[in-house]
Write an enzyme that holds these catalytic residues in place. Structure first.
Site, PDB file in Angstrom:
ATOM      1  N   LYS A 156       0.851  -1.246   0.047  1.00 42.97           N
ATOM      2  CA  LYS A 156      -0.179   0.023  -0.091  1.00 42.97           C
ATOM      3  C   LYS A 156       0.811   1.167  -0.061  1.00 42.97           C
ATOM      4  CE  LYS A 156      -1.782  -1.358   3.732  1.00 42.97           C
ATOM      5  NZ  LYS A 156      -1.125  -2.998   3.895  1.00 42.97           N
ATOM      6  N   THR A 157       1.751   1.405   0.994  1.00 42.36           N
ATOM      7  CA  THR A 157       2.713   2.530   1.298  1.00 42.36           C
ATOM      8  C   THR A 157       3.425   2.672  -0.222  1.00 42.36           C
ATOM      9  OG1 THR A 157       2.830   1.922   3.475  1.00 42.36           O
ATOM     10  CG2 THR A 157       4.398   3.578   2.187  1.00 42.36           C
TER      11      THR A 157
ATOM     12  N   ASP B 123      -0.529   7.771   5.296  1.00 45.45           N
ATOM     13  CA  ASP B 123      -0.047   6.514   5.510  1.00 45.45           C
ATOM     14  C   ASP B 123      -0.415   5.850   6.723  1.00 45.45           C
ATOM     15  OD1 ASP B 123       1.103   4.191   4.110  1.00 45.45           O
ATOM     16  OD2 ASP B 123       2.861   4.562   5.241  1.00 45.45           O
ATOM     17  N   ASP B 124      -0.974   4.624   6.636  1.00 51.91           N
ATOM     18  CA  ASP B 124      -1.225   3.742   7.791  1.00 51.91           C
ATOM     19  C   ASP B 124      -2.396   4.293   8.864  1.00 51.91           C
ATOM     20  OD1 ASP B 124      -0.813   1.213   8.921  1.00 51.91           O
ATOM     21  OD2 ASP B 124       1.239   1.495   9.107  1.00 51.91           O
TER      22      ASP B 124
ATOM     23  N   LYS C 156     -12.701  15.854   3.692  1.00 50.45           N
ATOM     24  CA  LYS C 156     -13.737  16.244   2.830  1.00 50.45           C
ATOM     25  C   LYS C 156     -13.922  17.977   2.801  1.00 50.45           C
ATOM     26  CE  LYS C 156     -17.953  16.089   5.478  1.00 50.45           C
ATOM     27  NZ  LYS C 156     -19.099  15.206   5.824  1.00 50.45           N
TER      28      LYS C 156
ATOM     29  N   LYS D 279       5.354  -8.106   0.280  1.00 52.91           N
ATOM     30  CA  LYS D 279       6.503  -7.900   1.317  1.00 52.91           C
ATOM     31  C   LYS D 279       6.830  -9.379   1.795  1.00 52.91           C
ATOM     32  CE  LYS D 279       7.922  -5.420   5.076  1.00 52.91           C
ATOM     33  NZ  LYS D 279       7.599  -4.310   6.204  1.00 52.91           N
TER      34      LYS D 279
HETATM   35  N1  LIG Z   1     -29.954  20.583  -4.133  1.00 56.54           N
HETATM   36  C1  LIG Z   1     -28.669  21.079  -4.607  1.00 56.54           C
HETATM   37  N2  LIG Z   1     -28.513  21.429  -5.505  1.00 56.54           N
HETATM   38  C2  LIG Z   1     -27.420  21.984  -6.165  1.00 56.54           C
HETATM   39  N3  LIG Z   1     -26.286  21.333  -5.623  1.00 56.54           N
HETATM   40  C3  LIG Z   1     -26.308  20.995  -4.364  1.00 56.54           C
HETATM   41  C4  LIG Z   1     -27.626  20.703  -3.717  1.00 56.54           C
HETATM   42  N4  LIG Z   1     -27.404  20.184  -2.797  1.00 56.54           N
HETATM   43  C5  LIG Z   1     -25.945  20.065  -2.449  1.00 56.54           C
HETATM   44  N5  LIG Z   1     -25.475  20.410  -3.654  1.00 56.54           N
HETATM   45  C6  LIG Z   1     -24.045  20.538  -3.684  1.00 56.54           C
HETATM   46  O1  LIG Z   1     -23.349  19.239  -3.270  1.00 56.54           O
HETATM   47  C7  LIG Z   1     -22.135  19.808  -2.590  1.00 56.54           C
HETATM   48  C8  LIG Z   1     -22.161  19.070  -1.017  1.00 56.54           C
HETATM   49  O2  LIG Z   1     -23.291  19.284  -0.511  1.00 56.54           O
HETATM   50  P1  LIG Z   1     -23.362  19.477   0.914  1.00 56.54           P
HETATM   51  O3  LIG Z   1     -22.034  19.745   1.842  1.00 56.54           O
HETATM   52  O4  LIG Z   1     -24.306  20.715   1.328  1.00 56.54           O
HETATM   53  O5  LIG Z   1     -24.049  18.293   1.441  1.00 56.54           O
HETATM   54  P2  LIG Z   1     -24.011  17.747   3.101  1.00 56.54           P
HETATM   55  O6  LIG Z   1     -25.483  17.074   3.300  1.00 56.54           O
HETATM   56  O7  LIG Z   1     -23.961  18.928   4.070  1.00 56.54           O
HETATM   57  O8  LIG Z   1     -22.895  16.703   3.376  1.00 56.54           O
HETATM   58  P3  LIG Z   1     -22.008  16.284   4.332  1.00 56.54           P
HETATM   59  O9  LIG Z   1     -23.100  15.230   5.093  1.00 56.54           O
HETATM   60  O10 LIG Z   1     -20.868  15.690   4.069  1.00 56.54           O
HETATM   61  O11 LIG Z   1     -21.996  17.571   5.155  1.00 56.54           O
HETATM   62  C9  LIG Z   1     -21.859  21.051  -2.555  1.00 56.54           C
HETATM   63  O12 LIG Z   1     -20.929  21.681  -3.319  1.00 56.54           O
HETATM   64  C10 LIG Z   1     -23.496  21.652  -3.081  1.00 56.54           C
HETATM   65  O13 LIG Z   1     -23.172  22.744  -4.137  1.00 56.54           O
HETATM   66  N1  LIG Z   2       3.929  -4.137  -6.239  1.00 60.30           N
HETATM   67  C1  LIG Z   2       5.317  -4.164  -5.632  1.00 60.30           C
HETATM   68  N2  LIG Z   2       6.268  -4.345  -6.578  1.00 60.30           N
HETATM   69  C2  LIG Z   2       7.662  -4.545  -6.003  1.00 60.30           C
HETATM   70  N3  LIG Z   2       7.917  -4.170  -4.583  1.00 60.30           N
HETATM   71  C3  LIG Z   2       6.839  -3.962  -3.777  1.00 60.30           C
HETATM   72  C4  LIG Z   2       5.466  -3.746  -4.131  1.00 60.30           C
HETATM   73  N4  LIG Z   2       4.779  -3.639  -3.187  1.00 60.30           N
HETATM   74  C5  LIG Z   2       5.557  -3.361  -1.991  1.00 60.30           C
HETATM   75  N5  LIG Z   2       6.794  -3.896  -2.410  1.00 60.30           N
HETATM   76  C6  LIG Z   2       8.007  -3.818  -1.696  1.00 60.30           C
HETATM   77  O1  LIG Z   2       7.484  -4.216  -0.379  1.00 60.30           O
HETATM   78  C7  LIG Z   2       8.052  -3.597   0.827  1.00 60.30           C
HETATM   79  C8  LIG Z   2       6.858  -3.360   1.746  1.00 60.30           C
HETATM   80  O2  LIG Z   2       5.790  -2.900   1.087  1.00 60.30           O
HETATM   81  P1  LIG Z   2       4.736  -1.618   1.829  1.00 60.30           P
HETATM   82  O3  LIG Z   2       5.425  -1.045   2.998  1.00 60.30           O
HETATM   83  O4  LIG Z   2       4.626  -0.573   0.847  1.00 60.30           O
HETATM   84  O5  LIG Z   2       3.625  -2.388   2.305  1.00 60.30           O
HETATM   85  P2  LIG Z   2       2.411  -1.867   3.044  1.00 60.30           P
HETATM   86  O6  LIG Z   2       1.161  -2.860   2.415  1.00 60.30           O
HETATM   87  O7  LIG Z   2       2.400  -0.645   3.208  1.00 60.30           O
HETATM   88  O8  LIG Z   2       2.671  -2.747   4.337  1.00 60.30           O
HETATM   89  P3  LIG Z   2       2.258  -2.260   5.833  1.00 60.30           P
HETATM   90  O9  LIG Z   2       0.684  -2.875   5.933  1.00 60.30           O
HETATM   91  O10 LIG Z   2       2.885  -2.923   6.774  1.00 60.30           O
HETATM   92  O11 LIG Z   2       2.362  -0.671   5.845  1.00 60.30           O
HETATM   93  C9  LIG Z   2       8.680  -2.320   0.217  1.00 60.30           C
HETATM   94  O12 LIG Z   2      10.070  -2.381   0.375  1.00 60.30           O
HETATM   95  C10 LIG Z   2       8.454  -2.505  -1.343  1.00 60.30           C
HETATM   96  O13 LIG Z   2       9.666  -1.874  -2.030  1.00 60.30           O
HETATM   97 MG   LIG Z   3       2.634   0.557   4.877  1.00 62.69          MG
END
Ligand SMILES: Nc1ncnc2c1ncn2[C@@H]1O[C@H](COP(=O)(O)OP(=O)(O)OP(=O)(O)O)[C@@H](O)[C@H]1O
Ligand SMILES: Nc1ncnc2c1ncn2[C@@H]1O[C@H](COP(=O)(O)OP(=O)(O)OP(=O)(O)O)[C@@H](O)[C@H]1O
Ligand SMILES: [Mg+2]
Ligand SMILES: Nc1ncnc2c1ncn2[C@@H]1O[C@H](COP(=O)(O)OP(=O)(O)OP(=O)(O)O)[C@@H](O)[C@H]1O
Ligand SMILES: Nc1ncnc2c1ncn2[C@@H]1O[C@H](COP(=O)(O)OP(=O)(O)OP(=O)(O)O)[C@@H](O)[C@H]1O
Ligand SMILES: Nc1ncnc2c1ncn2[C@@H]1O[C@H](COP(=O)(O)OP(=O)(O)OP(=O)(O)O)[C@@H](O)[C@H]1O
Ligand SMILES: Nc1ncnc2c1ncn2[C@@H]1O[C@H](COP(=O)(O)OP(=O)(O)OP(=O)(O)O)[C@@H](O)[C@H]1O
Ligand SMILES: [Mg+2]
Ligand SMILES: [Mg+2]
Ligand SMILES: [Mg+2]
Ligand SMILES: [Mg+2]
Ligand SMILES: [Mg+2]
Lengths: 262, 262, 262, 262, 262, 262
Positions: A70-71, A124-125, A152, A226
């Site tokens: 992942k990392t 990360d993590d 968000k 890994k």
């Molecule tokens: N009725 C609507 N018409 C047009 N655009 C809308 C409408 N409602 C929301 N949006 C757009 O959707 C986006 C996100 O909506 P908003 O943040 O108000 O949702 P929320 O219910 O407050 O979400 P959260 O649960 O994450 O707080 C905003 O950018 C807004 O412009």
């Molecule tokens: N797809 C890949 N190809 C080659 N090497 C990889 C790949 N993915 C990971 N590695 C090698 O594996 C090692 C560890 O991987 P990495 O730390 O990204 O795993 P992780 O999922 O983040 O682990 P953790 O859950 O411990 O955080 C690194 O040294 C990286 O070089």
């Molecule tokens: Mg990791």
């Protein structure tokens, strides 16, 4: 204004570039179609943030087994993103910090990102950042609440942000209701068959084609990349006269890899 | 006295006006009758506070799914209210503050409101303000207790107050007995059919009438408006040769929106 | 000595007199026999404290639904008591105070009371004062313990004290074993029939006798007086052409009072 | 040395003497044989501490209903003990103190006692001193631990100590394993029949022999002495034309003593 | 070096010698074979620490009922040990200390012991030292963790240490996994038959041989030695004309020792 | 640069060398094949860290009964490793430190290790370091989180690290999800038959071959090596005329080793 913003964040960028590199010492191996699919979606999101006016902030969670890469993947995406501001937030940097200092620092990295027209933050993590432990369970609610807001929160007008987070504990994040906050959740697969394992061993360069052929025929296990590489390396060290393929199969086969005494 | 009160609160007002605007970047789409009903009741309460002598303080809770548009609607109501004092209280402003500083600041905003003859305070995302997490569960009882008092405390004689709060976690507020404090609880609906979806896509301007027709015929899903707009935008970015309507249906159809590799 | 004691407490008294008045903006309506019975018992206790030598301290708890008029009744009793020291202790005054400051202030009000030959302290909304929340549950044990001692502690020789407390959460107080401390527990009833409702609407002055007659015949609901008055007022605001009685019945009838769109 | 010890503790003694008196404004009524038995055992322990060399420290717990007269009896025993050092430790004196100050003060009172050849300490209302509440449950473990040590710690050679503690929550003390620490646990009974009630009413002086006779024939309830006296006094105040005996029976009979309206 | 070490610790030793003596005012009565067995094993361990090179640190737990004589035995063993450093760690000395001061002091006593070639530390009443209470349960984990390390930590080369701890709550220590740390766990028995009781009464000197004979024939109870001696003493005080043997049997027989009124 | 790094860490190394030696006062006895297998795997990991480029950090957990020799083995491995930096982290060194000081010190030891090209850190008795107690359960999450990060954090480029940790509470570490972090988990066995016991007794030098023969024939128990040696030593001390073999069998046979009185 735009240029100044860019300059302001240069130092942060520089530091993280180094850090990202150290997360992928030997490059990424695309060992399966599933893995390639994950990479493709992640890149689409990088593009969407860059191009769209509707979605100034997006976030993606990379989840998978411990050691699944992942990392490494998040770091690779960041390094290849060409975003002017990229930042790695990792638990390793907070080992001596109190909960509240941690919170302030995380907030600071997001404020820095808001100064750049286009930013990518790798968190990360997450469960380690939250100091999660299943007994209790316990974790830092203070950090969790910050992330819930920051993941968000829309950046100021004209600025854009992509957040890539990683976890090996998806269920816990779900229970914390932080999963709702992500635009996408992508699962990094384990290396899961003889063919995929062969691809990885080939890239490691210590195994002959003969060894690899033998292994890919006999081996049907499934390991995070890994762990697979550590086992493959252990087999190399334990030079006891048997063939390398045999030793690999012995170590990779047993749950615990204890050397049989004898 | 009246005029001085007005002047005193001008700065607060100015700041919040900006903040409110940024919550509704592209205006509100009235996508269904249910949505229009909610708007109507909210406006009636705005009028009741202005006119009545019996009810100097009223409060209304807007509840609905994550991304259903609660914040956007609350901000729109505030901007169109013509109340001399309007204020947005949002978790985003408290990221670095301790629990007790938060409490003092919230109290301060209400004290400011009491200086104006007619005030509207939007308390956005109550569960985030309370730092609620379902594991435990944990939350700030200090903030909760302040809200429980402030939401029903009568302003000084001659002053009037409307509180609009938002949440995507109605059940939790019920368990905290804060629901009893609201005069009204209004539910913001999701966008739930082909017709309503068509209304939203039309307003987004990237979809041709042909795309929209095709979608409104085939699509029968239900999404909060924000998620709907993100999916619609993702389909626009992923230009892989298939039609936009097809891509929309593919992304909106699957639970996870991962790009199929191929 | 007696006179000096009286003078010392005058400031406290003055402040609270204002506060009490603001709790009963429009006077008390004796809307039912049950309500009148409560008033009578409360007055008997006021008299017992004044006259008896056996019981220098008594305490009474007024309990009932949210908005049933507990605070209004307690304030009215205090204003009409003719006691030289009357004091309102309300959560509204402690919004910025820490638990321990709160404790000290409450103790102070009782110490002030002990300087007067005859005192009445109203402790409003006990569960709010204790910062009670059912999730957990959590509350301030520090404040609870202070009240448990103060409500039954005898004043110095020759001084007398009546405590009137209010709550809308009787069961919780029982679980906290604070109910044992009260000499009496009195229940304030809701307004529960057409006749009682008519009495209240008549006092509000916006309803014609014709409206009231129609309502008292058709309405058989039960509401705390404050909710009843808010609903009645909402019906007045929503002038949509239908009769006031109809609008009242529509709003009072539905659990949620959302305006039907149309 | 002996004399100096006595002098040193005089101030403490003086203060407590006043406090003890105020706990028994009107003397003790020995209303039943059971009550007299408790008094006798308590006196035996007072004597044992004074005379024996085997038991330099003894402790007795007086337990019984709220208002059964525990504090009054403990105070009476202290006042009549003729011990050179007597001290009342009561929650009323700690209302503004933190847990740790409380602990230090309690320890101090015991250190003072150790300076006197013969001491008696009354620890009133243990569960209140511990700030016990059944929800949780919560209490001060710091104070509990101090009491657990102090109640059985032997005074320095040649000094003797009796501890009398009171509680209306015996089960809780048992769960805390503090009951094991007491040499004796004595139960103060309620006033439980017509005859015992008559004894108490007679002592109150407001009831005629005729009233008393009528009551002792008809009444078969059971009340802690303090509640009994409050009810008897309430009947005196409510002069509504019926006989005093009738009013007593009405108030004492109903669980809640609300005055019937009419 | 050896001599200097001895001198350095002299003050600590002196103080504790006094303390130990006060724990056994009247010497130890070896009232049963079981009791003698415990004493023998304890002495063997004292010798093993002194002589062996394999086991530089040993620890033994004395467990038994409240008042069974654990502290008295531990103190006696310490006084007769002829070890150059002996120290009593008792909850009585920490009544005003915070948890962390307590921890530092305990650690200090062990550091002092390490300066002596041969040391014995008595840790009295572990559950009280840990401030254990079964409700919760609660206890000081900080102190527990210190003891867990200190009880098995090897002293510097050439130094030796025996730890004797006492408890009346063996199950709790087991649950805390502190029992594993002890080399031996020894149970102090109660005084459990007529014969053993006779041995104790005889040593008390107030009972005639006739009294004792009568008691040892009729009595078949079982009491910790301290309770037995308190009851025997109570019988002596209550001189009501009946024989001392009768009074002893009456008090020792009843669960509660309340004096029958009459 | 390399040489300077080496010099910088010399002092730390020196200190720990002493500490390690004191953990193995009398050398290691390889009492069974299983034990030898554990030693072999551990040595393979020491070699893998030294030689491989793929695995710059590895970690191994030694788990087994209390007294099975975990600390002794870890110390022996460290002393024989020939790594330029070896360090023992043990709970004994943190007895007076607060949780956060502990965290900083642990982090410091790892930072020191990163300065050396090749390092070995022994983290002894993890559950004690975490201040774990099963009641609750409670433990230091702060320390746990640090270990979770430090055990898998890669050292700077060109540096390598092996971590050896010990525990007698494997299940708990599993529940804390710290087991996932280890490359290997190795179990140290108890001494489990006559033959293995004979090997140990022979090495102790106080038992004649005749004693040993008799014991190895009759004894079929199973004990951690440390307990076995303590029992064997106790038998030596208790010279009561019976043969040493008999005494050993008696002590080793009974669950509790109390000396029979007689
Ligand atoms: N009725 C609507 N018409 C047009 N655009 C809308 C409408 N409602 C929301 N949006 C757009 O959707 C986006 C996100 O909506 P908003 O943040 O108000 O949702 P929320 O219910 O407050 O979400 P959260 O649960 O994450 O707080 C905003 O950018 C807004 O412009
Ligand atoms: N797809 C890949 N190809 C080659 N090497 C990889 C790949 N993915 C990971 N590695 C090698 O594996 C090692 C560890 O991987 P990495 O730390 O990204 O795993 P992780 O999922 O983040 O682990 P953790 O859950 O411990 O955080 C690194 O040294 C990286 O070089
Ligand atoms: Mg990791
Ligand atoms: N009996 C009454 N007659 C007339 N008006 C009343 C009566 N009781 C209450 N009111 C009015 O109702 C309003 C609110 O009542 P009040 O605050 O006393 O209720 P409450 O029971 O204390 O509510 P809460 O549970 O919220 O504390 C007041 O404005 C008061 O004027
Ligand atoms: N036996 C008695 N004879 C006469 N009066 C008594 C007697 N016992 C108690 N009283 C009176 O009753 C009143 C209250 O009794 P007291 O406070 O001692 O009861 P309590 O059991 O300590 O109550 P609480 O549980 O509230 O602490 C006192 O004023 C006292 O004078
Ligand atoms: N075997 C004994 N012979 C004579 N007296 C004894 C004996 N054991 C104890 N006593 C006496 O009993 C008294 C109390 O015993 P001690 O305090 O040692 O008991 P304990 O088990 O430590 O009690 P606790 O559980 O309360 O700590 C002491 O005064 C002591 O002199
Ligand atoms: N294999 C062995 N050969 C010889 N002696 C040993 C062996 N293992 C342990 N010992 C001895 O046993 C003693 C205690 O062992 P050690 O402290 O290493 O056990 P442990 O498993 O770490 O115990 P704990 O669980 O208490 O930490 C040491 O003095 C050591 O010298
Ligand atoms: Mg919102
Ligand atoms: Mg009220
Ligand atoms: Mg009392
Ligand atoms: Mg003891
Ligand atoms: Mg060890």
């Amino acid at each position: 204004d735009f240029r100044r913003a860019l300059e302001e964040v240069v130092p942060s960028f520089g530091v993280s570039a180094d850090q990202f590199a150290s997360c992928v010492p030997n490059g990424i191996i695309e060992f399966s179609d599933e893995f390639r699919g994950v990479v493709k979606t992640a890149k689409l999101l990088l593009q969407q943030v860059k191009n769209s006016d509707v979605t100034p902030v997006l976030s993606v969670l990379l989840e998978g087994s411990v050691g699944s890469g992942k990392t490494a993947l998040a770091a690779t995406l960041a390094m290849n993103s060409n975003y002017p501001y990229v930042k790695l937030i990792t638990p390793e940097d907070f080992l001596r910090h109190s909960e509240s200092v941690k919170r302030i620092k995380i907030d600071k990295y997001f404020q820095d990102a808001y100064k750049s027209p286009l930013s990518l933050i790798v968190v990360d993590d997450i469960e380690r950042l939250l100091e999660y432990v299943p007994i209790g369970p316990r974790f830092s609610n203070m950090i969790l609440q910050s992330l819930l807001v920051l993941f968000k929160k829309a950046p100021p007008p004209g600025r854009k942000l992509l957040v890539i987070a990683t976890t090996s504990n998806r269920e816990v994040l779900e229970a914390m209701q932080i999963l709702d906050v992500f635009t996408e959740v992508l699962t990094i697969p384990d290396v899961s068959s003889g063919d995929q394992t062969a691809t990885v061993l080939r890239a490691m360069k210590n195994y002959t084609e003969k060894d690899i052929k033998q292994i890919s025929e006999k081996y049907s296990g499934k390991l995070p990349i890994k762990k697979l590489m550590t086992v493959a390396d252990m087999a190399i060290q334990d030079d006891d006269g048997t063939s390398l393929a045999d030793r690999f199969l012995r170590f990779a086969g047993s749950g615990s890899h204890t050397v049989p005494h004898g």
